[in-house]
Scaffold this motif. Structure first.
Motif, PDB file in Angstrom:
ATOM      1  N   ASN A  42       0.820  -1.206   0.000  1.00 26.44           N
ATOM      2  CA  ASN A  42       0.000   0.000   0.000  1.00 26.44           C
ATOM      3  C   ASN A  42       0.856   1.258   0.000  1.00 26.44           C
ATOM      4  OD1 ASN A  42      -3.270  -0.271   0.804  1.00 26.44           O
ATOM      5  ND2 ASN A  42      -2.069  -2.125   1.101  1.00 26.44           N
ATOM      6  N   GLY A  43       1.897   1.252   0.822  1.00 27.57           N
ATOM      7  CA  GLY A  43       2.764   2.420   0.900  1.00 27.57           C
ATOM      8  C   GLY A  43       3.515   2.683  -0.391  1.00 27.57           C
ATOM      9  N   LEU A  44       4.039   1.626  -1.004  1.00 26.06           N
ATOM     10  CA  LEU A  44       4.761   1.784  -2.270  1.00 26.06           C
ATOM     11  C   LEU A  44       3.846   2.282  -3.374  1.00 26.06           C
ATOM     12  CD1 LEU A  44       7.033  -1.407  -2.210  1.00 26.06           C
ATOM     13  CD2 LEU A  44       7.724   0.970  -1.840  1.00 26.06           C
ATOM     14  N   LEU A  45       2.636   1.742  -3.433  1.00 27.07           N
ATOM     15  CA  LEU A  45       1.680   2.216  -4.436  1.00 27.07           C
ATOM     16  C   LEU A  45       1.303   3.674  -4.193  1.00 27.07           C
ATOM     17  CD1 LEU A  45      -0.690  -0.881  -4.768  1.00 27.07           C
ATOM     18  CD2 LEU A  45       0.953  -0.051  -6.451  1.00 27.07           C
ATOM     19  N   GLY A  46       1.227   4.058  -2.927  1.00 24.88           N
ATOM     20  CA  GLY A  46       0.888   5.439  -2.597  1.00 24.88           C
ATOM     21  C   GLY A  46       1.892   6.443  -3.133  1.00 24.88           C
ATOM     22  N   LEU A  47       3.136   5.992  -3.356  1.00 23.50           N
ATOM     23  CA  LEU A  47       4.154   6.889  -3.911  1.00 23.50           C
ATOM     24  C   LEU A  47       3.781   7.360  -5.312  1.00 23.50           C
ATOM     25  CD1 LEU A  47       7.411   5.046  -2.776  1.00 23.50           C
ATOM     26  CD2 LEU A  47       6.389   7.088  -1.761  1.00 23.50           C
ATOM     27  N   GLY A  48       2.868   6.628  -5.959  1.00 26.64           N
ATOM     28  CA  GLY A  48       2.448   7.028  -7.302  1.00 26.64           C
ATOM     29  C   GLY A  48       1.760   8.371  -7.339  1.00 26.64           C
ATOM     30  N   ILE A 312      -7.298   3.894   0.300  1.00 33.94           N
ATOM     31  CA  ILE A 312      -7.443   5.157  -0.445  1.00 33.94           C
ATOM     32  C   ILE A 312      -6.084   5.618  -0.969  1.00 33.94           C
ATOM     33  CG2 ILE A 312      -8.119   7.583  -0.244  1.00 33.94           C
ATOM     34  CD1 ILE A 312     -10.057   6.628   2.023  1.00 33.94           C
ATOM     35  N   VAL A 313      -5.064   5.538  -0.117  1.00 34.62           N
ATOM     36  CA  VAL A 313      -3.706   5.940  -0.516  1.00 34.62           C
ATOM     37  C   VAL A 313      -3.212   5.077  -1.676  1.00 34.62           C
ATOM     38  CG1 VAL A 313      -1.304   6.074   0.236  1.00 34.62           C
ATOM     39  CG2 VAL A 313      -3.132   6.820   1.768  1.00 34.62           C
ATOM     40  N   ILE A 337     -15.203   5.630   0.480  1.00 35.65           N
ATOM     41  CA  ILE A 337     -14.468   4.396   0.736  1.00 35.65           C
ATOM     42  C   ILE A 337     -14.317   4.121   2.226  1.00 35.65           C
ATOM     43  CG2 ILE A 337     -12.233   3.237   0.448  1.00 35.65           C
ATOM     44  CD1 ILE A 337     -14.008   3.285  -2.043  1.00 35.65           C
ATOM     45  N   ILE A 338     -14.157   5.171   3.017  1.00 40.31           N
ATOM     46  CA  ILE A 338     -14.000   4.943   4.449  1.00 40.31           C
ATOM     47  C   ILE A 338     -15.268   4.308   5.015  1.00 40.31           C
ATOM     48  CG2 ILE A 338     -14.876   7.147   5.365  1.00 40.31           C
ATOM     49  CD1 ILE A 338     -11.560   5.524   6.388  1.00 40.31           C
ATOM     50  N   GLY A 339     -16.435   4.690   4.461  1.00 41.85           N
ATOM     51  CA  GLY A 339     -17.688   4.074   4.892  1.00 41.85           C
ATOM     52  C   GLY A 339     -17.807   2.635   4.449  1.00 41.85           C
ATOM     53  N   ILE A 340     -17.418   2.360   3.204  1.00 45.45           N
ATOM     54  CA  ILE A 340     -17.458   0.986   2.693  1.00 45.45           C
ATOM     55  C   ILE A 340     -16.509   0.091   3.481  1.00 45.45           C
ATOM     56  CG2 ILE A 340     -16.882  -0.453   0.692  1.00 45.45           C
ATOM     57  CD1 ILE A 340     -17.846   1.800  -1.111  1.00 45.45           C
ATOM     58  N   GLY A 341     -15.310   0.617   3.790  1.00 45.86           N
ATOM     59  CA  GLY A 341     -14.335  -0.169   4.529  1.00 45.86           C
ATOM     60  C   GLY A 341     -14.810  -0.533   5.922  1.00 45.86           C
ATOM     61  N   VAL A 342     -15.420   0.430   6.601  1.00 49.62           N
ATOM     62  CA  VAL A 342     -15.921   0.157   7.946  1.00 49.62           C
ATOM     63  C   VAL A 342     -17.091  -0.824   7.897  1.00 49.62           C
ATOM     64  CG1 VAL A 342     -17.012   1.208   9.982  1.00 49.62           C
ATOM     65  CG2 VAL A 342     -15.071   2.338   8.875  1.00 49.62           C
ATOM     66  N   ASP A 343     -17.893  -0.741   6.844  1.00 49.85           N
ATOM     67  CA  ASP A 343     -18.987  -1.700   6.660  1.00 49.85           C
ATOM     68  C   ASP A 343     -18.421  -3.121   6.555  1.00 49.85           C
ATOM     69  OD1 ASP A 343     -21.436  -2.822   6.169  1.00 49.85           O
ATOM     70  OD2 ASP A 343     -21.513  -2.231   4.064  1.00 49.85           O
ATOM     71  N   VAL A 407     -11.011   1.082  -8.253  1.00 48.96           N
ATOM     72  CA  VAL A 407      -9.708   0.630  -7.749  1.00 48.96           C
ATOM     73  C   VAL A 407      -9.667   0.730  -6.226  1.00 48.96           C
ATOM     74  CG1 VAL A 407      -7.227   1.092  -7.756  1.00 48.96           C
ATOM     75  CG2 VAL A 407      -8.525   1.234  -9.895  1.00 48.96           C
ATOM     76  N   ALA A 408     -10.257   1.798  -5.683  1.00 49.31           N
ATOM     77  CA  ALA A 408     -10.288   1.962  -4.224  1.00 49.31           C
ATOM     78  C   ALA A 408     -11.107   0.864  -3.562  1.00 49.31           C
ATOM     79  CB  ALA A 408     -10.860   3.338  -3.863  1.00 49.31           C
ATOM     80  N   VAL A 409     -12.201   0.446  -4.187  1.00 47.50           N
ATOM     81  CA  VAL A 409     -13.018  -0.646  -3.651  1.00 47.50           C
ATOM     82  C   VAL A 409     -12.200  -1.940  -3.614  1.00 47.50           C
ATOM     83  CG1 VAL A 409     -14.977  -2.167  -4.167  1.00 47.50           C
ATOM     84  CG2 VAL A 409     -15.271   0.312  -4.222  1.00 47.50           C
ATOM     85  N   ILE A 410     -11.422  -2.183  -4.674  1.00 48.85           N
ATOM     86  CA  ILE A 410     -10.579  -3.386  -4.719  1.00 48.85           C
ATOM     87  C   ILE A 410      -9.585  -3.397  -3.557  1.00 48.85           C
ATOM     88  CG2 ILE A 410      -8.792  -4.596  -6.028  1.00 48.85           C
ATOM     89  CD1 ILE A 410     -10.175  -3.620  -8.588  1.00 48.85           C
TER      90      ILE A 410
END
Length: 892
Positions: A42-48, A312-313, A337-343, A407-410
């Protein structure tokens, strides 16, 4: 006898359940490795995100990609040269151009006032004095970069500071309207520059506002870039300018894009508040009702929110690295996404809560993934496919939003199935070792030497592993299971059915009130300088549109038949009620009226005479309307112009555009097409409804394909389809009541609603199918107790995810908040009230009846295994409260 649908369900459930169980057990054996690898990825992808490319061009983002107007604009640019540096004419532009506009409102309420006009002359001089620096750092005056006509800067509306105009006003007070016949510049059409005009006998009597438009050069990249820098300086100067004689409102060609982007970026910063709210709610909702420092699992709430944040990042980084442009509306994705993730988080917590507490951690995690893992897979796939359908949209805003969201949902799903699942494993290992939920230190059980300890020490420093689901539940977990089953009564059913019949009737009526289009001023906050400018422009000034009829192939204009055909099409167009009969810019008719130059004896003589006709200064405006080949023997392209009446309704604007195209396309004998720069925006009004319906159709088809795979029962698909249809109708109907229109922005909200609608309905149907009871009523009550808690938490978390947007400045965020509240509310009402009533009345029948029990003791482990069979086979297996199993259960 089990139906073919049930057999298919059993096979799918068994195969997938086996895969998910194996995966869950794998994570339980390597929790820290899974967390470290996933966080690192996740962190490496966030560098994009260092390649994040923000696009703020409203025309490009919110108008259809590859539209007819866009293609026609390219044709016009290729056919006619850009003469903005020498012979600029506004209505000949192939696009909206570069400009700055100022609406001047005199304190006396009338622009035909000597004192005001003197103050206006001072302001005009001030405008010309505004400077900037070019890319080389050189000082550039407005006169260096403004569009030029008749050797001077083109400022539409500067007629009111012209000496000839002022002299006529002072001497006779007879100002002709809508044309003013200037001795040098020829007839000047100025109707679009006066607001609140009162006209009598074709003379202007009064006007309450004046619109000045400073046109800027666009004939090279140097001038285009320098114009942008001048516009920024223009805004800073206008914000501090003041006069005792008038007030001003202002904007420039980039204002909407810049203000929209600024508002959105400002609203994105409030995501920190949302993140805090979600962590708080997640920790409170996972706080067990039992005062115990070992059984508490509020740390899981924190882990679930962080996992969604990392998703998200990663999504933004990957999309940015792949070159997907960031459009303003993508800024709402973190709130979604934060709502979907908590769900998803609550689904997994519910899964571990309902497993057998006497089993090993590995078995419990495997069972969690077998039930809740499949559940979050269904919801994630439905959301993903809904966004995949939207990614095919012709609107860049919709397409790129759906790509980012998909992509965020994935990643949200992956993170919940890795980071959060591994966190559950770590938490279970902690409870097995009787460790404190904060310090992770071993503590004593409360029953050991409890008489020697103080009450405070017992509460804060002792604890034990929960033995059953009731000991693991929080106060919030208990509420849905207590209140929801009470709706399954005859009076409640009747009331619910009546209320939903009223809801459907009102929704159908509300759809008839729905409007299409997007008011540009609504894209920015009401505190923006652009909002006031656009409001005055829309309400006080006529919104006429110049339309060009372009003949884009060589014609023999010296031929009388060709001349007649050109005149015929203009006569036909001007006969339309939406076109001003008094306005026509026709080089051919003007040339024919010039007896000293007109010569139609041959095409060469025709062109030679026309070139002489252009030598007259009042005719230079036609220079841009005719393209002659290099040899001066043929006219390769030409155009004539008309003006529409003031059309302010977006749907009427779309119909006007279509009518103009229809009139030109009907002329098979002429190579002609109709074009206006305004058509670039009118395109959305024509395609938005069909695009929305088409995208919804694709989304529903893809979503229900997934639903059929996981719940292959025709009755369930019928109920889910009907529920989604009713929810969608309600959302469409809510738009006029929310002061919203159907646009590319609200289209995104409606696409999102598909995923949410299916999620809510699927949970209830699935809960019904795996629950037991002697009849549909009891089965539905049990299903509500099972599914109500995850749906309840999902709704609350989704609302908390967008609640801070109630104070958003931008239309994009505020409209998202309003529509999402409707989606969640209507979705919950259907899932928790209408669907339970329908299922309790005409749900799928009970597959086997309850018979008199023959008592036989069953261990908790055996009970858990029978629950597994019930979940895997979708067969109703009653669980006796005495812990016994029946002969029928043995046979089954």
């Amino acid at each position: 006898m089990t139906s073919c649908f049930e057999k298919f369900y059993n096979v799918v459930e068994e195969k997938m359940g086996s895969v998910f169980t194996k995966y869950g057990k794998f994570v339980s054996r390597h929790p820290w490795k899974v967390i470290l690898v996933t966080v690192l990825v996740n962190g490496l992808l966030g560098l994009g995100m260092i390649r994040l490319n923000v696009v703020v061009d409203v025309e490009r983002v919110y108008t259809p990609i590859g539209s007819q107007a866009s293609k026609d604009s390219t044709k016009v640019k290729n056919l006619f040269p850009d003469l903005s540096g020498s012979n600029f004419i506004g209505y000949q532009m192939p696009d909206m151009g570069k400009y700055a506009e100022i609406i001047v409102i005199p304190n006396g309420g009338n622009i035909l006032n000597e004192r005001f006009l003197k103050a206006l002359q001072v302001f005009h001089t001030f405008l010309l004095s505004i400077e900037t620096n070019d890319i080389n750092g050189n000082t550039v005056k407005l006169s260096d970069i403004c569009a030029i006509s008749f050797g001077k800067c083109v400022i539409d509306g500067d007629l009111f500071v012209d000496n000839q105009f002022i002299n006529i006003l002072n001497t006779s007070n007879a100002i002709s309207f809508p044309y003013f016949n200037h001795t040098v510049r020829g007839p000047i059409y100025y109707e679009q520059n006066v607001g609140g005009a009162i006209v009598n006998s074709s003379q202007l009597q009064l006007a309450s506002m004046l619109l000045l438009r400073v046109n800027l050069r666009t004939d090279s990249s140097y001038f285009t870039e320098t114009a942008k820098k001048w516009q920024k300086n223009f805004v800073s100067k206008m914000k501090v300018y003041s006069s005792s004689d008038f007030n001003i409102a202002f904007a420039h060609s980039e204002s909407l894009s810049e203000e929209l982007n600024e508002n959105v970026m400002g609203d994105i910063t409030v995501f920190s508040i949302t993140f805090t709210l979600m962590i708080t709610y997640a920790c409170v909702a996972t706080l067990t009702a039992r005062c115990d420092v070992v059984g508490q699992r509020s740390n899981l709430g924190f882990a679930g929110v962080v996992a969604a944040g990392l998703a998200i990042v990663a999504a933004f980084g990957l999309c940015s690295a792949c070159g997907v442009e960031f459009v303003s509306i993508v800024g709402v994705i973190p709130f979604l996404i934060i709502g979907i993730g908590v769900d998803d988080m609550f689904m997994l917590i519910s899964g571990i809560t309902n497993t057998d507490y006497s089993s090993s951690t590995e078995d419990r995690i495997g069972e969690t993934m077998k039930t809740s893992g499949i559940s979050i897979t269904i919801t994630s796939l439905t959301d993903l496919l809904a966004f995949a359908a939207g990614a095919s949209s012709v609107f860049l805003s919709v397409r790129n939003f759906c790509i980012y969201a998909g992509v965020a949902v994935i990643f949200c799903y992956i993170n919940q199935a890795t980071i959060f699942l591994a966190s559950i494993v770590i938490n279970e290992n902690r409870t097995n070792n009787n460790r404190h939920f904060l310090t992770c230190m071993r503590v004593n059980s409360p029953d050991k030497d409890s008489t020697k300890e103080t009450s405070c020490k017992i509460v804060c420093c002792t604890g034990r592993k929960p033995n059953n689901s009731k000991e693991s539940e929080s106060f919030l977990d208990k509420f849905p299971g207590w209140i929801l089953p009470k709706i399954i009564s005859i009076p409640a059913k009747i009331i619910i059915l009546i209320l939903f019949a009223i809801y459907l009737s009102v929704s159908i009526w509300g759809i008839t009130l729905m409007k299409e289009g997007l008011e540009m001023r609504n894209l920015v906050s009401q505190t923006s300088y652009y909002y006031e400018y656009r409001k005055l422009l829309d309400e006080k000034f006529p919104l006429g549109t110049p339309v060009s009829f372009v003949f884009n192939k060589p014609l023999k204009y010296s031929d009388l038949n060709v001349q007649q055909k050109v005149n015929d099409i203009l006569s036909l167009v001007k006969s339309e009620q939406t076109v001003l009969d008094s306005v026509e810019v026709n080089w051919l008719s003007e040339y024919k009226a010039d007896k000293s130059n007109f010569n139609a004896s041959s095409e060469i003589e025709f062109i030679k005479g026309f070139q002489g006709f252009l030598n007259n200064s009042s005719n230079t405006r036609f220079r841009n309307d005719v393209v002659i080949d290099k040899n001066n023997i043929s006219i390769v392209a030409s155009r004539v112009h008309v003006m529409s009446k003031s059309i302010k309704d977006s749907q009427a604007q779309g119909k006007f555009m279509e009518r103009m195209r229809e009139l030109s396309s009907d002329r098979t004998d002429l190579p002609v097409f109709a074009f206006s720069p305004a058509f670039l925006f009118y395109e959305q009004y024509v395609v938005i409804l069909t695009q929305t319906i088409q995208t919804l159709g694709i989304a529903v088809a893809m979503v229900f394909f997934i639903t059929f795979i996981f719940m292959p029962h025709p009755l369930l698909l019928l109920y889910i389809t009907t529920t989604v249809a009713m929810i969608t109708v309600g959302i469409f109907a809510s738009l006029p009541f929310l002061d919203l229109t159907l646009s590319s922005i609200t289209m995104i909200h409606i696409i999102m609603s598909i995923g949410f609608s299916v999620d809510f309905a699927a949970h209830i149907c699935h809960g019904y199918m795996i629950s037991e009871g002697p009849d549909r009523n009891e089965r539905m009550k049990s299903g509500l107790k099972r599914s109500g808690t995850p749906i309840f938490h999902g709704a609350i978390s989704s609302i908390l995810g967008v609640i801070v947007l109630a104070a958003a400045k931008s239309y994009i965020f505020f409209s998202f908040f309003k529509v999402m509240i409707v989606v969640i509310t209507v979705g919950i009402m259907h899932a928790l009230f209408l669907l339970p009533v329908i299922l309790s009345l005409i749900g799928p029948p009970i597959s086997n009846a309850t018979v008199s029990p023959k008592n036989e003791t069953r261990s908790p482990t055996d009970n858990h295994k029978w629950q597994d069979i019930a979940l895997a086979s979708n067969v109703h297996i009653p669980r006796a409260h005495t812990g016994k199993i029946t002969e029928r259960e043995k046979i089954t």
